[in-house]
Design a protein around this motif. Structure first.
Motif, mmCIF file in Angstrom:
data_model
loop_
_atom_site.group_PDB
_atom_site.id
_atom_site.type_symbol
_atom_site.label_atom_id
_atom_site.label_comp_id
_atom_site.label_asym_id
_atom_site.label_seq_id
_atom_site.Cartn_x
_atom_site.Cartn_y
_atom_site.Cartn_z
ATOM 1 N N ALA A 54 3.824 -2.021 -7.781
ATOM 2 C CA ALA A 54 5.159 -2.612 -7.920
ATOM 3 C C ALA A 54 6.132 -1.628 -8.560
ATOM 4 N N LEU A 55 5.671 -0.907 -9.575
ATOM 5 C CA LEU A 55 6.530 0.096 -10.218
ATOM 6 C C LEU A 55 6.915 1.190 -9.232
ATOM 7 N N ALA A 56 5.928 1.700 -8.502
ATOM 8 C CA ALA A 56 6.202 2.769 -7.540
ATOM 9 C C ALA A 56 7.142 2.298 -6.439
ATOM 10 N N ALA A 57 6.956 1.081 -5.969
ATOM 11 C CA ALA A 57 7.820 0.556 -4.907
ATOM 12 C C ALA A 57 9.261 0.443 -5.390
ATOM 13 N N ALA A 58 9.440 -0.001 -6.634
ATOM 14 C CA ALA A 58 10.798 -0.119 -7.175
ATOM 15 C C ALA A 58 11.445 1.251 -7.328
ATOM 16 N N LEU A 59 10.671 2.249 -7.723
ATOM 17 C CA LEU A 59 11.210 3.602 -7.851
ATOM 18 C C LEU A 59 11.624 4.166 -6.492
ATOM 19 N N VAL A 60 10.804 3.932 -5.477
ATOM 20 C CA VAL A 60 11.162 4.383 -4.128
ATOM 21 C C VAL A 60 12.447 3.693 -3.677
ATOM 22 N N ARG A 61 12.530 2.383 -3.900
ATOM 23 C CA ARG A 61 13.753 1.658 -3.519
ATOM 24 C C ARG A 61 14.971 2.188 -4.271
ATOM 25 N N GLY A 62 14.765 2.662 -5.482
ATOM 26 C CA GLY A 62 15.868 3.193 -6.276
ATOM 27 C C GLY A 62 16.284 4.596 -5.885
ATOM 28 N N GLY A 63 15.607 5.194 -4.933
ATOM 29 C CA GLY A 63 15.991 6.508 -4.454
ATOM 30 C C GLY A 63 15.334 7.658 -5.188
ATOM 31 N N TYR A 64 14.338 7.391 -6.000
ATOM 32 C CA TYR A 64 13.657 8.458 -6.730
ATOM 33 C C TYR A 64 12.542 9.069 -5.883
ATOM 34 N N ARG A 65 12.435 10.372 -5.950
ATOM 35 C CA ARG A 65 11.343 11.062 -5.267
ATOM 36 C C ARG A 65 10.066 10.748 -6.042
ATOM 37 N N THR A 66 9.214 9.974 -5.428
ATOM 38 C CA THR A 66 8.081 9.381 -6.130
ATOM 39 C C THR A 66 6.767 9.845 -5.521
ATOM 40 N N THR A 67 5.893 10.370 -6.379
ATOM 41 C CA THR A 67 4.540 10.750 -5.981
ATOM 42 C C THR A 67 3.565 9.766 -6.615
ATOM 43 N N VAL A 68 2.570 9.336 -5.857
ATOM 44 C CA VAL A 68 1.637 8.322 -6.354
ATOM 45 C C VAL A 68 0.204 8.829 -6.249
#
Length: 296
Positions: free
Chosen positions: A20-34
């Motif tokens: 859920a945290l990662a999905a919210a970060l992706v939606r916020g436009g952050y370059r996210t690595t998981v």
């Protein structure tokens, strides 16, 4: 809107909350690595735009800001100890559910390894993350909190409680204590009304309305216990004792065990036995042996 095109965030741990945290970060436009210890939990995140890392050290290398949301305190060490050198110079926020002493221990561990550490307590369920009503409490490095505040606010409302890394956890667990006790009281009531044919669902509707009305008075009750003066009485301990005595008797008659209301009755009984029956019910707080209030 992301704080900067250069902001890179790594999320370690893809349980329900980590996802859920990662999905919210992706939606916020952050370059996210998981990254997750067991494979297969990042499929939807990668489809949404996240980058998958094969190892924890690869994930850390990809993010200036590292978010850990793992199983428990030990799992944080299990994952991060082998890559502590790679974390040096980076910002780490631990959103794993961690006791205050564990948060403080991790903050000292981070300091020794040159890692800027922020601890957080999540006051939300996974579906709430990034939605109205989601709240995350933080303490530890003020620089990490201030510099990345837009990141935190993409996950929920963000509140900072100071440089002691354990404070957010204390507040988190204190709120959970109130929540679990409230639900436990509901379970006791549901057991009682079942004996007269009322369903748990029906009782739940009644309880939700009643609890909502009653909890509005909590700030007033809190202000009274802060003063330590219980002579202004809305409901006396004597009155509350009589009510709890009746509840206990009715519960026994219904065949409902006293595991939940019994300890509450004990708190009140101790105060009445000590001669405080005419004072306000809020005085049962003193039976918990609270430390002196440290005013700031």
């Amino acid at each position: 809107m992301a704080e900067s095109p250069r902001t890179t965030v790594t999320v370690l741990g893809l349980g329900a909350m980590g996802q859920a945290l990662a999905a919210a970060l992706v939606r916020g436009g952050y370059r996210t690595t998981v990254w997750n210890r067991s494979p297969g939990k990042d499929t939807e995140l990668v489809a949404a735009g996240a980058k998958s890392a094969a190892t924890a050290d690869e994930a850390v290398a990809a993010g200036d800001l590292v978010v850990a949301c793992l199983f428990d305190h030990q799992s944080v060490h299990d994952v991060l100890d082998p890559i502590a050198d790679q974390l040096a110079g980076r910002s780490l926020v631990n959103l794993t559910s961690t006791e205050p002493k564990g948060a403080r221990e991790l903050a000292e561990w981070a300091r020794q390894h040159g890692i800027d550490y922020l601890d957080g307590g999540i006051m939300a369920t996974p579906p709430m993350i990034g939605q109205p009503g989601s709240s995350i409490l933080y303490s530890g490095s003020q620089r990490v909190f201030d510099e990345h505040r837009e990141v935190w606010e993409s996950l929920g409302s963000a509140e900072y409680f100071g440089t002691d890394a354990g404070t957010a956890s204390v507040v988190d667990f204190a709120l959970l204590a109130g929540m679990y006790t409230m639900f436990a009281g509901f379970y006791h009531g549901a057991a009682m009304v079942r004996t007269v044919g009322i369903s748990g669902a029906d009782f739940g509707k009644r309880a939700a309305d009643w609890f909502s009305a009653m909890t509005a008075s909590l700030p007033v009750a809190g202000a009274q216990i802060d003063t330590g003066d219980y002579t202004t009485v809305f409901q006396s301990l004597d009155f509350t004792k009589a009510a709890l005595d009746a509840i206990v008797s009715a519960s026994r008659h219904a065949g409902v065990d006293l595991d939940i209301v019994g300890p509450l009755k004990n708190l009140v009984d101790r105060q009445v036995a000590d001669g405080y029956g005419t004072e306000s019910t809020e005085r049962m707080f003193e039976s918990l042996n609270p430390p002196p209030l440290q005013r700031t």
